[in-house]
Design an enzyme around this catalytic site. Sequence first.
Site, mmCIF file in Angstrom:
data_model
loop_
_atom_site.group_PDB
_atom_site.id
_atom_site.type_symbol
_atom_site.label_atom_id
_atom_site.label_comp_id
_atom_site.label_asym_id
_atom_site.label_seq_id
_atom_site.Cartn_x
_atom_site.Cartn_y
_atom_site.Cartn_z
ATOM 1 N N GLY A 1 -12.204 -102.973 -72.385
ATOM 2 C CA GLY A 1 -13.013 -103.152 -73.259
ATOM 3 C C GLY A 1 -11.743 -104.003 -74.019
ATOM 4 O O GLY A 1 -11.265 -104.817 -74.733
ATOM 5 N N GLN B 1 -20.661 -102.285 -76.823
ATOM 6 C CA GLN B 1 -21.360 -100.894 -76.893
ATOM 7 C C GLN B 1 -23.118 -101.548 -77.115
ATOM 8 O O GLN B 1 -23.669 -101.155 -76.510
ATOM 9 C CB GLN B 1 -21.214 -100.377 -78.684
ATOM 10 C CG GLN B 1 -19.864 -99.905 -78.749
ATOM 11 C CD GLN B 1 -19.869 -98.249 -78.024
ATOM 12 O OE1 GLN B 1 -21.555 -97.644 -77.654
ATOM 13 N NE2 GLN B 1 -19.271 -97.138 -77.569
ATOM 14 N N GLY C 1 -17.408 -101.023 -68.100
ATOM 15 C CA GLY C 1 -17.856 -100.394 -67.887
ATOM 16 C C GLY C 1 -17.666 -98.760 -68.326
ATOM 17 O O GLY C 1 -19.057 -99.007 -67.302
ATOM 18 N N HIS C 2 -17.466 -98.068 -68.073
ATOM 19 C CA HIS C 2 -17.718 -96.503 -68.812
ATOM 20 C C HIS C 2 -18.692 -96.414 -69.810
ATOM 21 O O HIS C 2 -18.622 -95.298 -69.910
ATOM 22 C CB HIS C 2 -16.318 -95.577 -68.998
ATOM 23 C CG HIS C 2 -15.205 -96.164 -70.219
ATOM 24 N ND1 HIS C 2 -15.570 -94.781 -71.057
ATOM 25 C CD2 HIS C 2 -14.588 -97.015 -70.560
ATOM 26 C CE1 HIS C 2 -14.944 -95.617 -72.101
ATOM 27 N NE2 HIS C 2 -14.315 -96.416 -72.033
ATOM 28 N N THR D 1 -3.629 -107.008 -58.896
ATOM 29 C CA THR D 1 -4.534 -105.909 -57.006
ATOM 30 C C THR D 1 -5.982 -105.832 -57.916
ATOM 31 O O THR D 1 -5.921 -104.364 -59.089
ATOM 32 C CB THR D 1 -3.860 -105.022 -56.958
ATOM 33 O OG1 THR D 1 -2.947 -105.991 -56.113
ATOM 34 C CG2 THR D 1 -5.358 -105.173 -55.464
ATOM 35 N N CYS E 1 -11.886 -93.409 -80.481
ATOM 36 C CA CYS E 1 -10.342 -93.637 -80.327
ATOM 37 C C CYS E 1 -10.078 -93.305 -81.086
ATOM 38 O O CYS E 1 -8.717 -92.900 -81.821
ATOM 39 C CB CYS E 1 -10.373 -95.365 -80.285
ATOM 40 S SG CYS E 1 -11.684 -95.549 -78.467
HETATM 41 N N1 PLP Z 1 -14.895 -101.646 -78.430
HETATM 42 C C1 PLP Z 1 -16.071 -100.682 -79.156
HETATM 43 C C2 PLP Z 1 -17.512 -101.380 -79.910
HETATM 44 C C3 PLP Z 1 -15.942 -100.014 -77.925
HETATM 45 O O1 PLP Z 1 -17.277 -99.020 -78.254
HETATM 46 C C4 PLP Z 1 -15.130 -99.244 -77.285
HETATM 47 C C5 PLP Z 1 -14.949 -97.824 -76.411
HETATM 48 O O2 PLP Z 1 -15.401 -97.049 -77.445
HETATM 49 C C6 PLP Z 1 -13.756 -100.575 -76.846
HETATM 50 C C7 PLP Z 1 -14.168 -101.715 -77.899
HETATM 51 C C8 PLP Z 1 -12.522 -99.994 -76.713
HETATM 52 O O3 PLP Z 1 -13.085 -99.963 -74.696
HETATM 53 P P1 PLP Z 1 -12.659 -98.890 -73.759
HETATM 54 O O4 PLP Z 1 -12.472 -97.812 -74.003
HETATM 55 O O5 PLP Z 1 -12.585 -99.635 -72.672
HETATM 56 O O6 PLP Z 1 -11.175 -99.214 -73.419
#
Ligand code: PLP
Length: 391
Positions: free
Chosen positions: A71, A177, A198-199, A235, A323
Amino acid sequence: MNPIYLDNAATQALLPEVAQEVLPVLTGAPLNASSTHAFGREAKRLLELARGRAANALGAQKDEIYFTSGGTEADNWAIKGVALKKGRGHIITSSIEHHAVLHSCMALEKQGFAVTYLPVDKDGLVDPAAVKNALRGDTVLVSVMAANNEIGTIEPICEIGQLCRDAGVPFHTDAVQAVGNMAFDLQAMPIDLLSLSGHKLGAPKGCGLLYVRKGVQLLGFMDGGAQERNLRAGTENLSAVVGLGKALEIAAHDLGAAVEAETRLRDRLIAGILSRIEGACLNGHPSLRLPGNVNVSIPGIEGQSLLILLDMEGVLASSGSACTAGSPDPSHVLLAIGRDETAARGSLRLTLSRQTTQEEVDRALDILCACVERLRAFTPFRQEKGGKELV
Ligand code: PLP
């Protein structure tokens, strides 16, 4: 007893059906989709199968899907790719975006772009009229998230997207989300770029995608080989991409019933917290809300202490975005909806998944109430008539 995992907005467990498709790719023949031999052709087939599944799940066309490392990359690419293709101008976003969007915009500010960070109301909603008012002749992009990762508020992205379309400005949405929790039909929706990860869907970490509507102009993100139609070199992370395709197929299947069931459990948990914990209040919109999101502020409680105690008792939760976990700063999202620093530091986010059971929700609620009681024994809490006060 197994821990109760209520941090599904941070990441989700790999789905068994996804693992079943990922494992043979990880452990089998060496597969690089750029090779021209038999293994290469098999890799290409798997890559395009995943792209087709992703396109189907989103109501997009296959050649509008670009795989990324997640993301964060998709957000960075959408925002910087569109802005830097133009060279200069103005960007509109909201003040409650994920840092992948906010920090991308801040990086562009340093390169001379102007950015408007729109405020939100007390429930976390962006007002489409405010977007309209902020549009300028030199606006090159609007980016507003589909749903907030901390408080779960679902934004009016179709209204905002339509305003942008009428003004001829590309509209990006961070749907990391939202996908899997809301239906997306990108053919019909006024969205030009969409990020997902993906996760958050039960696929492996380290993969995601950016949807780019045909005709939208943006710079490539990575220089190198010709992968992803010359725009994103490197890749492909084939096993993860195969997992992402499968996870998106699963997410789109029976979406309505899954959302309904999860919403019922969410509301049961919210009602339990608000009725049993004195002074607790809900953060985010009461109904325009992700089906798995519970976010509350609990007066008299320091969020980090509560999380530690919950962890010791087997409830795995968070105080907001994964994060920014561990950061001493209060959440920018909670401050943006008008919570003061104390309330922002006393927040708790519990996020469910389709796999969460009623038994887990009820047990987590009992444990939470007991933990709050224990903590309040150390930091006495008194509710005053006109408001909440720590003693
Ligand atoms: N955007 C939102 C709204 C998210 O909740 C997150 C991850 O918590 C991200 C972006 C970032 O995604 P990724 O963990 O795949 O980098």
